[in-house]
Design a protein around this motif. Sequence first.
Motif, PDB file in Angstrom:
ATOM      1  N   GLN A   1      -9.731  35.066 -48.173  1.00  0.00           N
ATOM      2  CA  GLN A   1      -8.616  35.740 -49.450  1.00  0.00           C
ATOM      3  C   GLN A   1      -7.592  34.627 -49.313  1.00  0.00           C
ATOM      4  OE1 GLN A   1      -7.553  39.998 -49.510  1.00  0.00           O
ATOM      5  NE2 GLN A   1      -9.830  39.969 -48.558  1.00  0.00           N
TER       6      GLN A   1
ATOM      7  N   CYS B   1      -7.706  30.771 -50.904  1.00  0.00           N
ATOM      8  CA  CYS B   1      -7.799  31.064 -51.521  1.00  0.00           C
ATOM      9  C   CYS B   1      -6.763  31.518 -52.732  1.00  0.00           C
ATOM     10  CB  CYS B   1      -8.322  32.097 -52.441  1.00  0.00           C
ATOM     11  SG  CYS B   1      -9.711  31.846 -53.928  1.00  0.00           S
TER      12      CYS B   1
ATOM     13  N   LYS C   1     -15.830  35.890 -54.464  1.00  0.00           N
ATOM     14  CA  LYS C   1     -15.767  37.439 -55.431  1.00  0.00           C
ATOM     15  C   LYS C   1     -16.634  38.755 -55.256  1.00  0.00           C
ATOM     16  CE  LYS C   1     -13.407  34.701 -58.848  1.00  0.00           C
ATOM     17  NZ  LYS C   1     -13.836  33.619 -60.129  1.00  0.00           N
ATOM     18  N   GLN C   2     -17.859  38.268 -54.655  1.00  0.00           N
ATOM     19  CA  GLN C   2     -19.094  38.546 -54.429  1.00  0.00           C
ATOM     20  C   GLN C   2     -18.746  39.614 -53.141  1.00  0.00           C
ATOM     21  OE1 GLN C   2     -22.730  36.992 -53.060  1.00  0.00           O
ATOM     22  NE2 GLN C   2     -23.675  38.114 -52.144  1.00  0.00           N
TER      23      GLN C   2
ATOM     24  N   THR D   1     -15.856  40.654 -52.719  1.00  0.00           N
ATOM     25  CA  THR D   1     -14.863  42.104 -52.838  1.00  0.00           C
ATOM     26  C   THR D   1     -15.359  42.901 -53.482  1.00  0.00           C
ATOM     27  OG1 THR D   1     -13.860  40.469 -53.022  1.00  0.00           O
ATOM     28  CG2 THR D   1     -12.614  41.880 -54.027  1.00  0.00           C
ATOM     29  N   LEU D   2     -16.546  42.358 -54.499  1.00  0.00           N
ATOM     30  CA  LEU D   2     -17.319  43.685 -55.819  1.00  0.00           C
ATOM     31  C   LEU D   2     -17.955  44.476 -54.596  1.00  0.00           C
ATOM     32  CD1 LEU D   2     -18.182  40.974 -58.408  1.00  0.00           C
ATOM     33  CD2 LEU D   2     -16.394  43.028 -58.695  1.00  0.00           C
TER      34      LEU D   2
ATOM     35  N   PHE E   1      -8.358  38.398 -57.698  1.00  0.00           N
ATOM     36  CA  PHE E   1      -9.588  37.735 -57.842  1.00  0.00           C
ATOM     37  C   PHE E   1     -10.500  38.029 -58.552  1.00  0.00           C
ATOM     38  CE2 PHE E   1      -7.650  36.649 -53.670  1.00  0.00           C
ATOM     39  CZ  PHE E   1      -6.774  34.982 -54.065  1.00  0.00           C
ATOM     40  N   LEU E   2     -10.532  38.864 -58.944  1.00  0.00           N
ATOM     41  CA  LEU E   2     -11.545  39.547 -59.860  1.00  0.00           C
ATOM     42  C   LEU E   2     -10.917  40.019 -60.995  1.00  0.00           C
ATOM     43  CD1 LEU E   2     -12.995  42.344 -57.764  1.00  0.00           C
ATOM     44  CD2 LEU E   2     -13.878  39.367 -58.349  1.00  0.00           C
ATOM     45  N   THR E   3     -11.528  40.291 -62.868  1.00  0.00           N
ATOM     46  CA  THR E   3     -11.354  40.924 -63.739  1.00  0.00           C
ATOM     47  C   THR E   3     -10.929  42.392 -63.984  1.00  0.00           C
ATOM     48  OG1 THR E   3     -13.570  41.113 -64.982  1.00  0.00           O
ATOM     49  CG2 THR E   3     -12.319  38.675 -64.935  1.00  0.00           C
TER      50      THR E   3
ATOM     51  N   GLU F   1     -14.184  44.126 -63.865  1.00  0.00           N
ATOM     52  CA  GLU F   1     -15.196  44.067 -62.722  1.00  0.00           C
ATOM     53  C   GLU F   1     -14.391  44.897 -61.354  1.00  0.00           C
ATOM     54  OE1 GLU F   1     -16.032  39.302 -62.529  1.00  0.00           O
ATOM     55  OE2 GLU F   1     -14.367  39.605 -61.912  1.00  0.00           O
TER      56      GLU F   1
ATOM     57  N   ARG G   1      -8.191  37.521 -65.407  1.00  0.00           N
ATOM     58  CA  ARG G   1      -8.251  37.885 -64.435  1.00  0.00           C
ATOM     59  C   ARG G   1      -7.173  38.306 -63.447  1.00  0.00           C
ATOM     60  NH1 ARG G   1      -9.648  32.640 -60.466  1.00  0.00           N
ATOM     61  NH2 ARG G   1      -7.404  33.281 -59.885  1.00  0.00           N
TER      62      ARG G   1
END
Length: 189
Positions: free
Chosen positions: A12, A15, A87-88, A90-91, A113-115, A118, A186
């Motif tokens: 995180q 990034c 991203k994966q 985090t979701l 980092f996500l919409t 999401e 995002r």
Amino acid sequence: MDITNVEFMLLQIICERKEASGYEINQLIKERGYREWVDMGTTSIYVGLKKLSNKQLVNSYLDTTKQGKGPMPKKFEVTNHGVALLKQITLEYLSTSRERDNKFDLALAAIPFLTTNEVVTALQKRNNFLTHVASNINEKFESQGGVRLPLHVQALFRHPLLLIKHEIEFMEVLIKDLLEKNDDRRMDE
């Protein structure tokens, strides 16, 4: 691919910063209080960076622009594979973490980092997941005697139920705030 909480947090930070040295990462961890959610020392940072590098989630290079005394710092940047995994995970953590799970707190830090959609979808999934968990706890409580159980046993059931209730309330407020923002970009844009 499995990664530790330390590795997740490091991904995180790198990034977010686009690139960072171990020293810069350590400073951000101190400033933001990440040690509240991840049990780690300075050595853990460098061990985590090495693991991320071995997993090809980050690349490193020597920063030759440094001036002054001391060795040139090693800078780290996240690979495309690292971004996708960030991203994966985090979701996943936003949608399936139990109450009292530091992974959820770390995932909250990664929502930029996500919409918005999401994040809202993941939080709604977690809401449903925790509602189901609470239902199972209630069923077990009742099947074992409910209010006839000794007080200390009742407390073992009531404590997670109260935590789940507050987690759900928190997520409902967060979802409302996210929807009021009403964009599908995002979160960091």
